[in-house]
Enzyme design. Structure first.
Site, PDB file in Angstrom:
ATOM      1  N   GLN A  49      -4.963  -1.906   9.593  1.00  0.00           N
ATOM      2  CA  GLN A  49      -4.717  -3.187   8.926  1.00  0.00           C
ATOM      3  C   GLN A  49      -5.221  -4.330   9.815  1.00  0.00           C
ATOM      4  O   GLN A  49      -4.822  -4.456  10.968  1.00  0.00           O
ATOM      5  CB  GLN A  49      -3.209  -3.343   8.659  1.00  0.00           C
ATOM      6  CG  GLN A  49      -2.849  -4.570   7.863  1.00  0.00           C
ATOM      7  CD  GLN A  49      -3.355  -4.527   6.422  1.00  0.00           C
ATOM      8  OE1 GLN A  49      -3.282  -3.511   5.745  1.00  0.00           O
ATOM      9  NE2 GLN A  49      -3.888  -5.652   5.954  1.00  0.00           N
ATOM     10  N   ASP A  79     -11.350   2.791   4.140  1.00  0.00           N
ATOM     11  CA  ASP A  79     -11.712   1.379   3.965  1.00  0.00           C
ATOM     12  C   ASP A  79     -13.237   1.216   3.901  1.00  0.00           C
ATOM     13  O   ASP A  79     -13.728   0.115   3.663  1.00  0.00           O
ATOM     14  CB  ASP A  79     -11.168   0.547   5.137  1.00  0.00           C
ATOM     15  CG  ASP A  79     -10.202  -0.517   4.660  1.00  0.00           C
ATOM     16  OD1 ASP A  79     -10.068  -0.692   3.430  1.00  0.00           O
ATOM     17  OD2 ASP A  79      -9.594  -1.186   5.517  1.00  0.00           O
ATOM     18  N   LYS A 129       0.845  -1.203   0.000  1.00  0.00           N
ATOM     19  CA  LYS A 129       0.000   0.000   0.000  1.00  0.00           C
ATOM     20  C   LYS A 129       0.877   1.249   0.000  1.00  0.00           C
ATOM     21  O   LYS A 129       0.597   2.223  -0.703  1.00  0.00           O
ATOM     22  CB  LYS A 129      -0.915  -0.010   1.232  1.00  0.00           C
ATOM     23  CG  LYS A 129      -2.068  -0.995   1.093  1.00  0.00           C
ATOM     24  CD  LYS A 129      -2.804  -1.253   2.399  1.00  0.00           C
ATOM     25  CE  LYS A 129      -3.836  -2.359   2.195  1.00  0.00           C
ATOM     26  NZ  LYS A 129      -4.460  -2.835   3.433  1.00  0.00           N
TER      27      LYS A 129
END
Ligand code: NAD
Length: 298
Positions: free
Chosen positions: A105, A128, A61
């Site tokens: 994460q 997200d 990422k």
């Protein structure tokens, strides 16, 4: 003979190529926006513990961010970090004007509640798309930051001009991360949607009804050729690490790719299908958030 066999083989949806093209468009967009702003977009990826797969995703990422001109403000916490410390770091990033997107994460170590962490992220920085406010907006069909993997699936369909409107779509898997949001996005795009899951009896009968079959389960080769309608579009979200007879490890999806590609019209490979699109949609969400927060476009 061999010609007709080739003709019947599915077209492979090249997520890697679409991701590359989309990232290059994002880079140009960021360059354009930066002329109107005093800073570049910023993304903070927070990781707790030493899960090697997570560490590799986070590195991926951050590299992708660098390619399109997004600054990274990620932090890596040791496994024993207390939940309160992580929540405090999220509070700080919520207040940090350089940061447009925050991502925790997953998975987190068992002593930290992932829902508490996700709910602590300001909805406008929730790149997200997992905060209840953003999920609620998705349910209502309102603009919002949306979950990256389902967005990636929709973008791939769009990029290949695959019609969704009026089609029968089946989603296998009902997670908050993938299954539920993709079902809502397909519904929004006017598909008739069925959701199947671990308690669905006669999965084959359900999957065989699909013009578009999205599989997000996490079980290698769950979907066999007999479970697929001829001419269907197969979007394989699953990522499974498998070890062959010789001890060689590789990644595979939830679909028996070699057999199903002989029946389907379109199919995503694993790796190189939905995966690269997920990271790309994270970058897109971050740039959208940047643009919205600074009022740079329209
Ligand atoms: P999850 O474990 O949260 O959910 C799995 C779902 O599959 C559940 O809803 C369950 O009901 C269903 N299921 C389990 N066994 C089943 C069976 N035998 N038949 C039908 N349904 C069954 O998983 P998730 O987070 O949604 O991830 C699913 C897969 O997608 C995993 O392999 C994950 O690694 C992968 N994934 C890929 C990406 C990507 O970028 N490509 C992103 C997220 C997740």
């Amino acid at each position: 003979m061999s010609d007709s066999i080739e003709d019947n083989t599915a077209l492979i949806l090249d997520g890697k190529a679409v991701a590359k093209k989309t990232q290059s468009q994002l880079r140009s967009r960021v360059e354009g926006l930066q002329t109107k702003a005093t800073r570049p977009p910023g993304l903070a990826v927070l990781m707790v513990g030493d899960n090697p797969a997570s560490a590799s995703y986070v590195r991926g990422k951050e590299r992708a961010c660098a390619r399109v001109g997004i600054d990274s403000y990620g932090r890596h916490f040791p496994t024993e970090t207390r939940e309160e410390e992580l929540l405090q770091a999220i509070d700080d990033l919520n207040q940090d004007d350089r940061v447009d997107g925050i991502l925790v994460q997953l998975p987190l170590p068992p002593h930290i509640d992932p829902v508490a962490a996700i709910n602590r992220i300001h909805p406008d920085k929730d790149v997200d798309g997992l905060h209840p406010v953003n999920l609620g907006r998705l349910v209502r069909g309102e603009p919002s930051l949306r979950s990256c993997t389902p967005l990636g699936v929709m973008r791939l369909l769009q990029d290949y001009d695959i019609e969704v409107k009026g089609k029968t779509a089946v989603v296998v898997g009902r997670s908050i991360l993938v299954g539920k949001p993709i079902a809502l996005m397909l519904l929004e795009a006017d598909a008739t949607v069925t959701m199947a899951h671990s308690r669905s009896p006669d999965l084959s009968a359900i999957t065989r009804s699909a013009d578009i079959l999205v599989v997000a389960v996490g079980r290698p080769e769950l979907i066999t050729a007999e479970m697929v309608k001829p001419g269907a579009v197969i979007m394989d979200v699953g990522i499974n690490r498998v070890t062959d007879y010789f001890g060689k490890s590789s990644l595979t999806g939830d679909v028996d790719f070699d057999a199903v590609k002989e029946v389907a019209r379109y199919i995503t490979p694993v790796p190189g299908g939905v995966g690269p699109m997920t990271v790309t949609m994270l970058l897109q969400n971050t740039v959208d958030s940047y643009s919205d927060r600074l009022g740079l476009e329209g």
